[in-house]
Write an enzyme that holds these catalytic residues in place. Structure first.
Site, PDB file in Angstrom:
ATOM      1  N   HIS A 262      45.261 -19.876   5.446  1.00  0.00           N
ATOM      2  CA  HIS A 262      45.392 -19.285   4.305  1.00  0.00           C
ATOM      3  C   HIS A 262      45.227 -17.692   4.734  1.00  0.00           C
ATOM      4  CE1 HIS A 262      45.782 -17.227   0.471  1.00  0.00           C
ATOM      5  NE2 HIS A 262      44.631 -16.888   0.655  1.00  0.00           N
ATOM      6  N   ASP A 264      45.338 -13.952   3.709  1.00  0.00           N
ATOM      7  CA  ASP A 264      45.693 -12.856   2.791  1.00  0.00           C
ATOM      8  C   ASP A 264      46.670 -11.574   3.401  1.00  0.00           C
ATOM      9  OD1 ASP A 264      44.574 -13.866   0.530  1.00  0.00           O
ATOM     10  OD2 ASP A 264      42.466 -13.589   1.433  1.00  0.00           O
ATOM     11  N   ASP A 374      45.548 -19.805  -3.715  1.00  0.00           N
ATOM     12  CA  ASP A 374      44.363 -18.917  -3.984  1.00  0.00           C
ATOM     13  C   ASP A 374      45.046 -17.888  -4.844  1.00  0.00           C
ATOM     14  OD1 ASP A 374      42.005 -17.423  -3.518  1.00  0.00           O
ATOM     15  OD2 ASP A 374      42.752 -16.056  -2.200  1.00  0.00           O
TER      16      ASP A 374
END
Length: 1006
Positions: A262, A264, A374
């Site tokens: 993941h 960002d 998220d």
């Protein structure tokens, strides 16, 4: 037998830490190191490889914040290592507990070929297996000295979040630069013991399996010579073979492991650094795929794939091959993992349009799933959008962070506002950074709420947030957990394979209706007001640019700016990432975002102006261009003509020093303090403001959450409030039909203008705040004389209801919530709307008056500004402008109309005469959200619309140009195979819509 369990477990921990792990690389020699520090922003690879370097030694400090250093490491493999496996161990100064949040590197060969990324949990580079001995080693490392923004004391204000304030002091110490022998037998022994030790710790103390593992571990440790770990590791492994071979029980929980990182797209690092994070991770993962035949890796966010393609073509070539092999999987089908609460209807749709189209164009992959592990909660309009994009599934993990209520399902069907249901999974492992630890696997099993009806769950596996991805250690652990007694079984699978199995096993799971509200991170609806306003303005400017450019293209041959609109849309979508739009990124990110939004606004205004001039022609007729989806001042939606006269507004003084505004529809009373003490609906005689209360009340709260400063507002903020009632000035406005108020408080100044537009039933509140507070929360309150147990809040393609009461903990937890352009409160025969042009957070509370009439006061408050100090210590300091309008007597239709109106200001231009709309709809409840030319360049006109009032609707859509036919399409403008083309009668198309139903029509030009 005596209980020696804790003795053996403690022995295992010490021997692993002090003897076995150090023996993984039993021999090493130092490499020679030289470095060049790039003087500014990152440079092209060729420039970094060719730069003049200077010698540097291990122990040297390096790396100014956000700098780039190019290390060259050279050496020779000792001849006596021939036949062994050799690696370079390159430790730039890592803290192993912070993968993704500090320095990182990408390793290149001298010819510029990327090898793999370096991060705290991935410090090795394979040199040979086996080596010949005497080989020359030469590697280059592009090292990023990203500072640790969230340090040992999280949420402490820091200047490190912006290049302009971070300073130049070196951040890191070069720790190890060696060639080393890898003892693969010892490495496997470490994994064996870690897997068994972690599994053992999760089993019941009275479990026979736990004791079997304990005795096997004890035998292995006895078999190990601590002075010759390498020579006895095989013997120790043999002692573990039987317990590792014991198969899982038939009823064991089944975990689909999906390799993942993941990343960002911006958070504690700027956008430009994410470009490099993605390249490092992709290089690592393609290398791991080559080494591990069972491994599967999934990467979401088409934007990140596009960055690799644009900036790292060598990595892109490896990625494309891995995709073709079916093992590097495009996931999610969105441009970025966006926030889903705040993006508007069209923007949320375009996340899927641009994301899915990228994967289709590049790989022929049409994603079935939305992948948002998220994201901070999910708006109730999202299921229909996912379905309209041609997808079927949703995955997220974040709801497990809710603080008040535990969500009751892990696999369920999520029903949106229109009735669309999406098969949804929340991984019970409760992390999107699973590392295959025994505690994580056991937690997934215990936590799984669908036992008895389902046995499958998913585990996103790999270091994330700042990237890094899956490691060889995680893959090795997963191999041992594939079929191991006492554990869930673990299999590497793609997201689509998991969902297919889960749905086949559990085809009718429970249903959850309405928003998926995250009981945390509520302040993300308010933090960084400039970013949020930039997003809102960009969304509406894009609507205008598409509408007027399409109209001008059809009517005048105006060149439709396909490429410019595509690029701008992607930029706006990128900034909807779930740390940018929510305001939880570092100062650098938001500084750049504000500049980007300003640049976008200039460009879009240029497109709008050029298209409108082409439509208006030469002349002196004053035209009002109406981009809203409803008639305004007599001008039809999507058209232009002279505005109709609309009456006048009067201003009068009151004996107490207050003011009265009156336009024949509303009479507004403003007291001497600049507070609104009366909003009278003259048609009904109904007073809007609750008795004894005042509206336009600015309220200031202390706001220091327990953690997650930019993200959170904790409920105790309500315990203290300061009503800002003192005014420096309360005077008539310059136009003679408004009231101007000036207040000062703390270090801040507020200037407001209360105005009552002629012929309109709305009180407009323009608020300018020069904000210089710290850890404060500013609200704008309107206490209403209204009794209702729920209110409507606009979301994508419709609205939904939230309670005004707090009967249950679920309702009480929603003390701060999201709306788009309006909130609407209604008694059966009379309602009130509060509309806005760029705020999202709000709260609605109710109280029964204990004096007077005993009626109910329902207070709606818009959240204007916060002042958290992490991760941006100067959050929102400076000047901000907000516009709200209070609309008494409003139906839900009025709320919809006024919400659009306040966000699409009038544009006036002199021209030759009326501009007729390209498309019209004869029913106000059917709202057109987009009119544009088809993305394929065919010249077809695409119209997207939805039912906005929450009721069934029949309407006629009429094309203002000759059409040869029409098709119902998905969001990607592809015909729906199971839907017949609508009948066209002289340009008219009859449509029938369910409540909140979304539809896209493609009109073929004759």
């Amino acid at each position: 037998m005596h209980d020696d369990r804790t003795l053996v477990e403690a022995r295992l921990r010490r021997v692993l830490d002090e003897r076995i792990r150090p023996a993984v690389h039993p021999e090493s020699v130092p490499l020679e190191v030289a470095v060049w520090h790039a003087p500014g922003e990152p440079v092209p690879v060729a420039e970094g490889l060719a730069a003049d370097v200077e010698p540097v030694t291990v122990g040297s400090r390096w790396g100014a914040p956000w700098g780039t250093s190019w290390f060259r490491v050279t050496g020779t493999v000792p001849a006596e290592w021939a036949g062994k496996t050799v690696e370079a161990i390159l430790d730039l100064g890592f803290d192993e507990n912070m993968p993704g949040f500090q320095c990182e590197g990408l390793v290149y060969r001298p010819d510029g070929t990327p090898v793999k990324g370096l991060n705290p949990r991935n410090q090795w580079v394979r040199i040979g297996a086996p080596v010949q001995g005497g080989e020359e080693v030469r590697l280059h490392v592009e090292a990023a000295s990203n500072p640790v923004v969230m340090g040992p004391r999280p949420f402490t204000p820091t200047p490190l979040g912006d290049l302009e304030t971070a300073g130049r002091d070196p951040q890191y110490t070069l720790t190890r630069m060696d060639l080393a022998v890898l003892d693969e037998t010892v490495w496997h022994l470490v994994t064996d013991l870690e897997v068994l030790g972690e599994l053992m710790a999760e089993l019941p103390v009275d479990s026979p399996r736990r004791w079997e593992i304990l005795r096997a571990v004890e035998r292995a440790l006895d078999a190990l010579d601590l002075q010759d770990v390498g020579g006895t590791a095989e013997r120790a492994r043999a002692c573990l073979a039987d317990v590792l071979a014991a198969p899982a029980v038939p009823s064991a929980h089944r975990i689909s492991a999906v390799g993942h990182a993941h990343i960002d797209s911006a958070w504690l690092w700027p956008l430009r650094e994410t470009v490099r994070k993605v390249a490092r991770t992709a290089a690592n993962m393609t290398a791991l795929l080559d080494d591990e035949p069972d491994f599967v890796f999934a990467m979401s966010q088409a934007q990140q794939w596009a960055w690799v393609k644009e900036h790292r073509p060598e990595v892109w070539a490896r990625v494309k091959k891995a995709v073709a092999d079916g093992r590097f999987v495009p996931a999610g089908g969105m441009w970025v993992e966006s926030d889903t609460n705040m993006p508007g209807s069209e923007a949320m749709a375009r996340q899927f349009v641009h994301g899915k189209r990228f994967f289709l164009d590049e790989f022929g992959v049409d994603n079935d799933e939305a992948w948002l592990p998220d994201t901070f909660g999910f708006a109730a309009g999202l299921p229909q959008i996912i379905r309209a994009a041609g997808s079927r599934y949703l995955l997220t993990q974040k709801i497990s962070w809710s603080r008040t209520n535990s969500f009751p399902h892990h696999t369920f069907r999520w029903e949106g506002i229109d009735g669309t249901r999406i098969y949804t999974h929340f991984p019970p492992v409760d992390t999107y950074n699973c590392s295959m630890r025994g505690a994580e696997i056991a937690h997934a099993v215990r936590n799984f709420k669908d036992k008895g009806t389902a046995r499958h769950s998913l585990a996103p596996t790999g270091w994330g947030d700042g990237g890094g991805g899956t490691t060889r250690e995680m893959v090795a652990k997963a191999a041992r957990l594939r079929d191991l007694e006492g554990s869930a079984t673990v299999t590497w699978e793609t997201p689509s394979a998991f969902f297919a199995k889960a749905e086949a096993e559990n085809p009718e799971p429970p249903v959850w209706v309405g928003e998926l509200y995250l009981e945390l991170h509520r302040a993300t609806l308010t933090s960084q007001a400039g970013t949020k306003q930039g997003n809102r303005r960009s969304e509406h400017l894009l609507r205008e640019a598409e509408l007027w450019a399409a109209t001008a293209a059809v009517r005048t041959g105006f060149p439709y700016p396909y490429a410019d609109l595509d690029r701008i849309w992607k930029t706006v979508l990128l900034h909807q990432f779930h740390d940018i739009l929510p305001g939880s990124s570092i100062a650098w990110v938001h500084r750049e975002a504000r500049a980007t939004y300003a640049r976008i606004a200039d460009e879009l205004n240029g497109i709008v102006d050029a298209a409108q001039r082409a439509l208006a022609g030469e002349g002196t007729v004053p035209l009002l261009f109406n981009a809203a989806p409803h008639t305004r001042a007599g001008v039809p939606a999507g058209g232009a003509r002279p505005a109709e006269a609309s009456g006048r507004t009067t201003h009068a003084g009151r004996p107490d020093g207050g003011h009265v505004l009156d336009n024949g529809l509303l009479r507004i009373g403003v007291d001497p303090r600049g507070l609104v003490d009366s909003v009278l609906d003259l048609a009904t005689g109904r007073e809007t403001i609750a008795p004894g209360r005042t509206g336009n009340l600015l309220q200031l709260h202390q706001d220091l959450p327990n953690m997650w400063d930019a993200w959170d507002v904790d409920e105790f903020y309500r315990n203290t409030v300061t009503d800002l009632t003192d005014a420096d000035e309360v005077t008539p406005g310059d136009d003679g039909a408004s009231v101007r108020i000036v207040r000062t408080f703390g270090g801040s100044r507020v200037t407001q203008l209360l105005s009552l537009p002629p012929g309109e039933k709305r009180l407009v509140v323009d608020t300018e705040v020069d904000w210089h507070e710290t850890e404060k929360f500013l609200k704008l309150a309107f206490p209403l004389d209204l009794h209702t147990d729920r209110y409507a809040s606009e979301t994508q393609f419709g609205h939904f209801f939230r309670p005004t009461h707090t009967n249950t903990s679920w309702e009480a937890a929603k003390f701060e919530a999201c709306n788009h352009r309006f909130v609407h409160l209604q008694e059966p025969d009379w309602g009130v709307a509060l509309v806005n042009d760029g705020t999202y957070g709000h709260d609605v509370t109710r109280a029964v008056r204990t004096d007077g009439d005993g009626g109910t006061t329902t207070t709606v408050r818009a959240s204007l500004l916060r002042a958290p100090r992490f991760p941006d210590p100067e959050t929102d300091q400076g000047v901000h402008r907000f516009r709200h309008a209070l609309v008494p007597g409003a139906s839900i239709g009025d709320a919809v109309r006024e919400g659009w109106r306040i966000n699409l200001p009038e544009r006036r231009l002199d021209g030759a005469g009326e501009v007729t709309p390209l498309v019209t709809v004869d029913r106000d409840s059917v709202v057109v959200t987009a009119v544009k030319l088809a993305d394929d360049g065919s010249g077809d006109v695409v119209v997207r619309f939805h039912e906005a009032h929450g009721a069934r609707a029949r309407a006629t859509l009429t094309a203002g140009f000759p059409i040869a036919g029409a098709e119902v399409t998905d969001l990607l403008e592809r015909p729906l195979a199971d839907t017949a083309p609508p009948a066209v009668d002289d340009g008219r198309i009859a449509v029938a819509l369910r409540p909140f139903e979304l539809r896209t029509l493609r009109l073929k030009r004759a």
